[in-house]
Write a protein that holds these residues in place. Structure first.
Motif, PDB file in Angstrom:
ATOM      1  N   PRO A   3       8.613   1.636  -9.161  1.00 35.97           N
ATOM      2  CA  PRO A   3       7.793   1.770  -9.759  1.00 35.97           C
ATOM      3  C   PRO A   3       6.841   0.684 -10.115  1.00 35.97           C
ATOM      4  N   SER A   4       7.456   0.128 -11.286  1.00 35.39           N
ATOM      5  CA  SER A   4       6.437  -0.817 -12.481  1.00 35.39           C
ATOM      6  C   SER A   4       6.765  -2.652 -11.912  1.00 35.39           C
ATOM      7  N   ARG A   5       7.412  -2.204 -10.543  1.00 29.87           N
ATOM      8  CA  ARG A   5       7.147  -3.758  -9.600  1.00 29.87           C
ATOM      9  C   ARG A   5       6.178  -4.129  -9.353  1.00 29.87           C
ATOM     10  N   PHE A   6       5.786  -2.746  -8.754  1.00 22.84           N
ATOM     11  CA  PHE A   6       4.622  -2.928  -7.738  1.00 22.84           C
ATOM     12  C   PHE A   6       2.987  -2.418  -8.694  1.00 22.84           C
ATOM     13  N   SER A   7       3.081  -1.819  -9.827  1.00 28.80           N
ATOM     14  CA  SER A   7       2.144  -1.497 -10.855  1.00 28.80           C
ATOM     15  C   SER A   7       0.767  -2.523 -11.002  1.00 28.80           C
ATOM     16  N   GLU A   8       1.708  -4.239 -10.659  1.00 26.01           N
ATOM     17  CA  GLU A   8      -0.095  -5.439 -10.726  1.00 26.01           C
ATOM     18  C   GLU A   8      -0.735  -4.996  -9.544  1.00 26.01           C
ATOM     19  N   GLN A   9      -0.089  -4.413  -8.451  1.00 20.82           N
ATOM     20  CA  GLN A   9      -0.815  -4.122  -6.946  1.00 20.82           C
ATOM     21  C   GLN A   9      -2.094  -2.606  -6.825  1.00 20.82           C
ATOM     22  N   GLY A  10      -2.252  -2.369  -8.205  1.00 21.23           N
ATOM     23  CA  GLY A  10      -2.474  -1.111  -8.478  1.00 21.23           C
ATOM     24  C   GLY A  10      -1.966   0.498  -7.799  1.00 21.23           C
ATOM     25  N   LEU A  11      -0.716  -0.065  -7.583  1.00 22.16           N
ATOM     26  CA  LEU A  11      -0.241   1.224  -7.271  1.00 22.16           C
ATOM     27  C   LEU A  11       0.752   1.642  -7.999  1.00 22.16           C
ATOM     28  N   THR A  12       0.738   3.243  -8.375  1.00 22.49           N
ATOM     29  CA  THR A  12       1.148   4.162  -9.385  1.00 22.49           C
ATOM     30  C   THR A  12       2.474   4.612  -9.113  1.00 22.49           C
ATOM     31  N   THR A  13       3.087   5.132 -10.287  1.00 24.25           N
ATOM     32  CA  THR A  13       4.751   5.991 -10.348  1.00 24.25           C
ATOM     33  C   THR A  13       3.720   7.568  -9.614  1.00 24.25           C
ATOM     34  N   LYS A  14       2.590   7.865  -9.953  1.00 22.24           N
ATOM     35  CA  LYS A  14       3.058   9.548  -9.178  1.00 22.24           C
ATOM     36  C   LYS A  14       2.155   9.077  -7.695  1.00 22.24           C
ATOM     37  N   GLY A  15       1.199   7.868  -7.183  1.00 25.46           N
ATOM     38  CA  GLY A  15       0.716   7.378  -5.962  1.00 25.46           C
ATOM     39  C   GLY A  15       2.528   7.031  -5.278  1.00 25.46           C
ATOM     40  N   LEU A  16       3.171   6.854  -5.514  1.00 20.88           N
ATOM     41  CA  LEU A  16       4.072   5.756  -4.689  1.00 20.88           C
ATOM     42  C   LEU A  16       5.210   7.476  -4.570  1.00 20.88           C
ATOM     43  N   THR A  69       0.902  -0.932  -0.137  1.00 22.57           N
ATOM     44  CA  THR A  69       0.365  -0.027   0.031  1.00 22.57           C
ATOM     45  C   THR A  69       1.013   1.737   0.119  1.00 22.57           C
ATOM     46  N   TYR A  70       0.608   2.318  -0.302  1.00 23.33           N
ATOM     47  CA  TYR A  70       0.866   3.431   0.195  1.00 23.33           C
ATOM     48  C   TYR A  70       1.562   3.815   1.147  1.00 23.33           C
ATOM     49  N   ASP A  71       0.833   3.269   2.200  1.00 20.10           N
ATOM     50  CA  ASP A  71       1.134   3.438   3.766  1.00 20.10           C
ATOM     51  C   ASP A  71       2.192   3.017   4.211  1.00 20.10           C
ATOM     52  N   ASP A  72       2.375   1.765   2.930  1.00 21.01           N
ATOM     53  CA  ASP A  72       3.817   1.209   3.318  1.00 21.01           C
ATOM     54  C   ASP A  72       4.582   1.503   2.657  1.00 21.01           C
ATOM     55  N   PHE A  73       4.698   2.561   1.457  1.00 25.66           N
ATOM     56  CA  PHE A  73       6.223   2.720   1.186  1.00 25.66           C
ATOM     57  C   PHE A  73       6.068   4.975   2.328  1.00 25.66           C
ATOM     58  N   GLN A  74       5.577   4.990   2.558  1.00 21.61           N
ATOM     59  CA  GLN A  74       5.406   6.360   3.289  1.00 21.61           C
ATOM     60  C   GLN A  74       6.639   5.953   4.827  1.00 21.61           C
ATOM     61  N   PHE A  75       5.343   4.826   5.132  1.00 21.76           N
ATOM     62  CA  PHE A  75       6.451   4.257   6.252  1.00 21.76           C
ATOM     63  C   PHE A  75       7.995   3.541   6.325  1.00 21.76           C
ATOM     64  N   ILE A  76       8.116   2.832   4.610  1.00 21.06           N
ATOM     65  CA  ILE A  76       9.096   2.839   5.020  1.00 21.06           C
ATOM     66  C   ILE A  76      10.402   4.275   4.110  1.00 21.06           C
ATOM     67  N   ALA A  77      10.422   5.129   3.951  1.00 20.06           N
ATOM     68  CA  ALA A  77       9.867   5.860   3.363  1.00 20.06           C
ATOM     69  C   ALA A  77      10.911   6.664   4.211  1.00 20.06           C
ATOM     70  N   GLU A  78      10.240   7.276   6.063  1.00 21.58           N
ATOM     71  CA  GLU A  78      10.727   7.720   6.914  1.00 21.58           C
ATOM     72  C   GLU A  78      11.358   7.014   7.573  1.00 21.58           C
ATOM     73  N   SER A  79      11.503   6.063   8.065  1.00 20.80           N
ATOM     74  CA  SER A  79      12.420   5.055   8.350  1.00 20.80           C
ATOM     75  C   SER A  79      13.949   4.984   7.539  1.00 20.80           C
ATOM     76  N   ILE A  80      13.649   4.398   6.412  1.00 21.85           N
ATOM     77  CA  ILE A  80      15.056   5.177   5.509  1.00 21.85           C
ATOM     78  C   ILE A  80      15.317   6.497   5.906  1.00 21.85           C
ATOM     79  N   ALA A  81      14.210   7.105   6.025  1.00 21.56           N
ATOM     80  CA  ALA A  81      15.307   9.128   6.343  1.00 21.56           C
ATOM     81  C   ALA A  81      15.803   8.445   8.057  1.00 21.56           C
ATOM     82  N   ARG A  82      15.309   8.067   8.933  1.00 22.82           N
ATOM     83  CA  ARG A  82      15.898   8.419  10.001  1.00 22.82           C
ATOM     84  C   ARG A  82      17.155   7.318  10.153  1.00 22.82           C
TER      85      ARG A  82
END
Length: 348
Positions: free
Chosen positions: A109-122, A80-93
């Protein structure tokens, strides 16, 4: 503690405190173990990793294809997008804890397109996570993923262009280099340049010097990731030196994936002595258990690099950065050199 031990201890502390920068870092491969373990538990666990200790063991590879397989397995816990926000914060810290103050980071992005996640959303979710951690500057590079072919790469490029507002400054291409040479992606890279993107590609990591030539002549890249096998062709090294092409070296990664048989055989010292423009990076620190400080200390301990050489690696990264703005890399260099922890320790 004798004089040598004292200096060694001071030097290790200096390397940790030193303001650092890196250009070759994969978001999905930089997830700290605690954060990845949390994601695995969020999605019901995995019988192959019953503990954090077993997870560390799972993140060990005999071959480059084995690493790619594990990479794909790990991506299954990013849904989910929340997962990416979570890891982005964890990595930045995690970067900030290491005093890495500037980074350019791939995301795929293309590794996650099948899950309905877009490049812009990611990109938006990732940027949202980064914003929660002031003190570290991070720009994004869209990974076109060579395994998915030129048609999908062109689609990712177009999507990245529509998401520039979230700090996408360039495109790169990782994946199974030994199966997918550069030439079929020539048109995509030409279009990327026309769109104003900077360009890089993984080359000479899992394939030979011909892959690096392809990156230079077919893709006309600004930087090259890895290039560990470039030394198979002396004329290629001469070309890289003459053009001052920045190389994104990742020594501990190359050993972890088996593309270099042993740390002592890494070409970093030979490249340095031939005057190549080198930067030092961690690649996938969440999967290789390495920090940028480990990279620098290893270079000093095993290849006789000096503290001044380490400073030059950092300056090379800043000079080769894709930070937007006129002469922004020069202002970055001045900022780092003015940092109170820039100067190496000396003994009275």
């Amino acid at each position: 503690m004798d004089t040598h031990q004292l200096y060694s201890s001071q030097l290790t502390q200096w390397v940790h405190n030193l303001p650092k920068a890196e250009l070759h870092l994969h978001l999905e491969g930089a997830i700290p173990i605690e954060a990845l373990w949390g994601l695995i538990q969020k999605y019901g666990g995995d019988p192959s990793v019953a503990s954090k200790e077993e997870l560390v063991g799972r993140l060990t590879y005999e071959t480059f294809p084995d690493f790619i397989e594990t990479w794909i397995w790990k991506n299954g816990f990013l849904r989910t997008y929340d997962d990416f926000q979570f890891i982005a914060e964890s990595i930045a810290r995690d970067l900030l804890r290491q005093n890495i103050l500037y980074a350019e980071m791939f995301f795929s992005p293309s590794r996650f397109s099948e899950q309905g996640l877009t490049t812009k959303g990611l990109a938006e979710a990732i940027r949202s996570g980064f914003k929660k951690v002031p003190g570290v500057e991070i720009w994004l590079i869209a990974d076109l993923v060579r395994d998915h072919g030129p048609v999908r790469a062109e689609q990712t490029l177009e999507e990245a262009a529509e998401a520039k507002e979230f700090g996408i400054v360039g495109i790169g291409m990782g994946g199974s280099e030994h199966l997918h040479p550069p030439k079929p992606f020539t048109k995509v890279y030409e279009e990327a340049r026309q769109m104003g993107f900077k360009t890089s590609v993984h080359a000479g990591e899992a394939a030979g010097s011909e892959s690096v030539w392809g990156a230079l002549l077919d893709l006309e890249v600004d930087r090259i990731g890895h290039a560990t096998r470039a030394e198979e062709d002396a004329s290629l090294l001469e070309h890289l030196q003459k053009e001052a092409t920045p190389l994104e070296l990742c020594p501990l990664s190359n050993v972890a994936t088996g593309v270099i048989p042993s740390y002592q055989e890494h070409p970093v010292r030979r490249y340095w002595e031939q005057g190549l423009k080198l930067t030092i990076n961690t690649d996938d620190p969440g999967m290789f258990h390495n920090h940028l400080s480990d990279e620098y200390i290893g270079l000093m301990d095993h290849f006789n690099f000096t503290p001044e050489d380490i400073q030059q690696f950092i300056l090379n990264a800043l000079e080769s950065s894709w930070r937007p703005g006129t002469d922004s890399e020069k202002s970055l260099a001045k900022q780092f050199q003015a940092h109170p922890n820039w100067t190496p320790p000396g003994l009275d």
